[in-house]
Enzyme design. Structure first.
Site, PDB file in Angstrom:
ATOM      1  N   CYS A   1       0.814  -1.226   0.000  1.00 57.45           N
ATOM      2  CA  CYS A   1       0.000   0.000   0.000  1.00 57.45           C
ATOM      3  C   CYS A   1       0.848   1.277   0.000  1.00 57.45           C
ATOM      4  O   CYS A   1       0.327   2.370  -0.211  1.00 57.45           O
ATOM      5  CB  CYS A   1      -0.964  -0.002   1.180  1.00 57.45           C
ATOM      6  SG  CYS A   1      -2.070  -1.410   1.155  1.00 57.45           S
TER       7      CYS A   1
ATOM      8  N   HIS B   1      -2.469   7.137   3.282  1.00 54.24           N
ATOM      9  CA  HIS B   1      -3.023   5.960   2.612  1.00 54.24           C
ATOM     10  C   HIS B   1      -4.372   5.658   3.265  1.00 54.24           C
ATOM     11  O   HIS B   1      -4.512   5.683   4.491  1.00 54.24           O
ATOM     12  CB  HIS B   1      -2.057   4.779   2.761  1.00 54.24           C
ATOM     13  CG  HIS B   1      -2.697   3.473   2.476  1.00 54.24           C
ATOM     14  ND1 HIS B   1      -3.422   3.245   1.326  1.00 54.24           N
ATOM     15  CD2 HIS B   1      -2.744   2.308   3.194  1.00 54.24           C
ATOM     16  CE1 HIS B   1      -3.881   2.008   1.351  1.00 54.24           C
ATOM     17  NE2 HIS B   1      -3.494   1.421   2.469  1.00 54.24           N
TER      18      HIS B   1
ATOM     19  N   ASN C   1     -10.067   0.346   1.062  1.00 52.23           N
ATOM     20  CA  ASN C   1      -8.603   0.410   0.938  1.00 52.23           C
ATOM     21  C   ASN C   1      -8.213  -0.094  -0.456  1.00 52.23           C
ATOM     22  O   ASN C   1      -8.318  -1.285  -0.735  1.00 52.23           O
ATOM     23  CB  ASN C   1      -7.981  -0.458   2.040  1.00 52.23           C
ATOM     24  CG  ASN C   1      -6.463  -0.492   1.974  1.00 52.23           C
ATOM     25  OD1 ASN C   1      -5.867  -0.082   0.979  1.00 52.23           O
ATOM     26  ND2 ASN C   1      -5.840  -0.981   3.027  1.00 52.23           N
TER      27      ASN C   1
HETATM   28  N1  COA Z   1     -17.684  -7.910  11.075  1.00 57.11           N
HETATM   29  C1  COA Z   1     -18.028  -8.220  12.344  1.00 57.11           C
HETATM   30  N2  COA Z   1     -17.144  -8.610  13.263  1.00 57.11           N
HETATM   31  C2  COA Z   1     -15.863  -8.696  12.876  1.00 57.11           C
HETATM   32  C3  COA Z   1     -15.442  -8.396  11.586  1.00 57.11           C
HETATM   33  C4  COA Z   1     -16.410  -8.002  10.667  1.00 57.11           C
HETATM   34  N3  COA Z   1     -16.108  -7.680   9.397  1.00 57.11           N
HETATM   35  N4  COA Z   1     -14.103  -8.564  11.502  1.00 57.11           N
HETATM   36  C5  COA Z   1     -13.702  -8.953  12.719  1.00 57.11           C
HETATM   37  N5  COA Z   1     -14.763  -9.053  13.544  1.00 57.11           N
HETATM   38  C6  COA Z   1     -14.785  -9.436  14.948  1.00 57.11           C
HETATM   39  C7  COA Z   1     -13.586 -10.248  15.354  1.00 57.11           C
HETATM   40  O1  COA Z   1     -13.774 -11.603  15.008  1.00 57.11           O
HETATM   41  C8  COA Z   1     -13.572 -10.039  16.839  1.00 57.11           C
HETATM   42  O2  COA Z   1     -14.529 -10.860  17.420  1.00 57.11           O
HETATM   43  P1  COA Z   1     -14.206 -11.628  18.797  1.00 57.11           P
HETATM   44  O3  COA Z   1     -13.955 -10.541  19.796  1.00 57.11           O
HETATM   45  O4  COA Z   1     -15.440 -12.415  19.038  1.00 57.11           O
HETATM   46  O5  COA Z   1     -12.992 -12.443  18.520  1.00 57.11           O
HETATM   47  C9  COA Z   1     -14.087  -8.603  16.994  1.00 57.11           C
HETATM   48  O6  COA Z   1     -14.737  -8.280  15.762  1.00 57.11           O
HETATM   49  C10 COA Z   1     -12.998  -7.586  17.240  1.00 57.11           C
HETATM   50  O7  COA Z   1     -11.980  -7.841  16.333  1.00 57.11           O
HETATM   51  P2  COA Z   1     -10.674  -7.014  16.374  1.00 57.11           P
HETATM   52  O8  COA Z   1      -9.709  -7.597  15.398  1.00 57.11           O
HETATM   53  O9  COA Z   1     -10.258  -6.834  17.791  1.00 57.11           O
HETATM   54  O10 COA Z   1     -11.214  -5.603  15.831  1.00 57.11           O
HETATM   55  P3  COA Z   1     -10.442  -4.279  15.683  1.00 57.11           P
HETATM   56  O11 COA Z   1     -11.059  -3.224  16.496  1.00 57.11           O
HETATM   57  O12 COA Z   1      -8.948  -4.439  15.787  1.00 57.11           O
HETATM   58  O13 COA Z   1     -10.756  -3.897  14.148  1.00 57.11           O
HETATM   59  C11 COA Z   1      -9.734  -3.966  12.000  1.00 57.11           C
HETATM   60  C12 COA Z   1     -10.335  -4.786  13.150  1.00 57.11           C
HETATM   61  C13 COA Z   1      -9.233  -4.928  10.944  1.00 57.11           C
HETATM   62  C14 COA Z   1     -10.821  -3.070  11.430  1.00 57.11           C
HETATM   63  C15 COA Z   1      -8.573  -3.101  12.555  1.00 57.11           C
HETATM   64  O14 COA Z   1      -7.717  -3.902  13.338  1.00 57.11           O
HETATM   65  C16 COA Z   1      -7.791  -2.447  11.463  1.00 57.11           C
HETATM   66  O15 COA Z   1      -8.299  -1.674  10.699  1.00 57.11           O
HETATM   67  N6  COA Z   1      -6.482  -2.694  11.387  1.00 57.11           N
HETATM   68  C17 COA Z   1      -5.654  -2.124  10.334  1.00 57.11           C
HETATM   69  C18 COA Z   1      -5.884  -2.884   9.061  1.00 57.11           C
HETATM   70  C19 COA Z   1      -5.309  -2.189   7.883  1.00 57.11           C
HETATM   71  O16 COA Z   1      -5.353  -0.997   7.795  1.00 57.11           O
HETATM   72  N7  COA Z   1      -4.767  -2.968   6.952  1.00 57.11           N
HETATM   73  C20 COA Z   1      -4.216  -2.480   5.748  1.00 57.11           C
HETATM   74  C21 COA Z   1      -3.014  -1.656   5.973  1.00 57.11           C
HETATM   75  S1  COA Z   1      -2.310  -1.157   4.488  1.00 57.11           S
END
Ligand code: COA
Length: 325
Positions: A114, A252, A282
């Protein structure tokens, strides 16, 4: 001294829209969860006849039109993509052919996930400074929808397809004021889209599987926020500026919460952050030129504005460019 300026910007989004409501039918998720955790409401998905090269071609054609130069005036093509049509020839070569550029110019792809567009722009600037190249086409184009596991709600809700392009031209006035690129390979496992490595496993069945993007969202979130914060501070310090001098920050577009976290930590008004993630998701290497093009078209980014481009992505890679538009 030879400088670089942005002569034209273009972008392209596939027509097909995939909303959060559509995703509710594919994986166990809700519109509310996606919007709250990411700021994304919808994303575009490439059609059956679309690839990184076709999206890139449309963005490049628009950038050429806005720059008011012909394709044959381009003397180098650099494409940033992690979803190249083929391992080779490069998407840049496919673009050269699509644009009917008959001159024998250098054309190549670069991969920095990215951060790809920021990396590509810095490479282009170096070539222009070298004095031989005058008009470089820099494209970020991705069809990451094809590298996703559509049963994995952790990742499939985040990404979209699209392309953006810039014509960078040699100039006596500085357009790119400073640029810094960074990488730290020890974070290779937290965000990855495997390729030939899969073929090296003992399980030959795996050869039949298409690779999928894998991610540790929490780690990526933490490191991306930290690295971008540090990069902004560094860029401002080395240019003897404060955030008050900056008109726009284009990070980004990965997650609006990452942008909020950076804005809060550095005490920079969120109004200065360009956010297009709501409608794009994204789009990896395409996200920054897509956002730049949209804000120029809407008249929000104006000539003379000071803009910080902040890329981050798998590698991990990140980078910061200060431009005067
Ligand atoms: N819908 C509903 N629930 C979801 C889900 C979705 N699409 N994706 C994950 N969950 C659930 C998980 O399974 C977890 O459930 P659990 O507590 O029962 O295990 C819960 O939501 C929380 O998950 P978690 O991973 O702690 O959420 P988070 O607050 O960290 O948010 C992201 C997840 C991916 C949105 C966040 O971590 C993020 O944006 N990270 C950066 C990713 C990124 O930018 N990547 C590209 C970079 S170039």
């Amino acid at each position: 001294m030879i400088h670089s300026k942005i002569l034209g910007v273009g972008s392209y989004l596939p027509e097909k829209i995939l909303t959060n409501a559509d995703l509710e039918k594919i994986v166990n998720t809700t519109d509310e969860w996606i919007v709250e955790r990411t700021g994304i409401s919808e994303r575009r998905i490439a059609g059956e006849d679309e690839t990184s090269a076709t999206l890139g071609y449309k963005a490049a054609s628009q950038a050429l039109k806005k720059a008011e130069i012909s394709a044959n005036e381009i003397d180098m093509i650099i494409v940033a993509t992690c979803t190249s049509d083929r391992f080779f020839p490069s998407t840049a070569c496919l673009l050269q052919d699509k644009l009917s550029i008959n001159r024998n110019i250098p054309a190549f792809d670069i991969t920095a996930a990215c951060s790809g567009f920021v990396y590509a722009l810095v490479i282009a600037e170096q070539f222009i400074r070298g004095g031989i190249h005058k008009n470089i086409l820099v494209v970020g184009t991705e069809v990451l929808s094809r590298g996703l596991d559509w049963t994995d709600r952790n990742t499939c809700v985040l990404f979209g397809d699209g392309a953006g392009a810039i014509i960078l031209q040699a100039s006596s006035e500085p357009g790119i004021l400073s640029a810094d690129l960074y990488a730290q390979g020890k974070y290779k496992e937290i965000l990855s889209l495997p390729s030939f490595e899969i073929l090296a496993t003992e399980n030959s069945q795996k050869q039949l599987l298409l690779p999928h993007l894998a991610m540790n969202g929490k780690e990526v979130f933490k490191l991306a926020s930290k690295f971008v914060e540090e990069a902004i501070v560094e860029t401002l310090a080395k240019n003897k500026l404060t955030h008050k001098d900056i008109d726009w920050i284009i990070p980004h577009q990965a997650n609006e919460r990452i942008m909020y976290a950076i804005s809060k930590k550095l005490n920079i008004s969120f109004d200065k952050f360009v956010s297009t993630i709501k409608y794009h998701g994204n789009t990896s290497a395409a996200s920054i030129p897509l956002a730049l093009d949209q804000f120029i078209d809407e008249g929000k980014i104006k000539p003379g504005h000071l803009i910080l481009l902040e890329g981050f992505g798998g590698g991990m890679t990140w980078g910061s460019i200060l431009i005067k538009y």
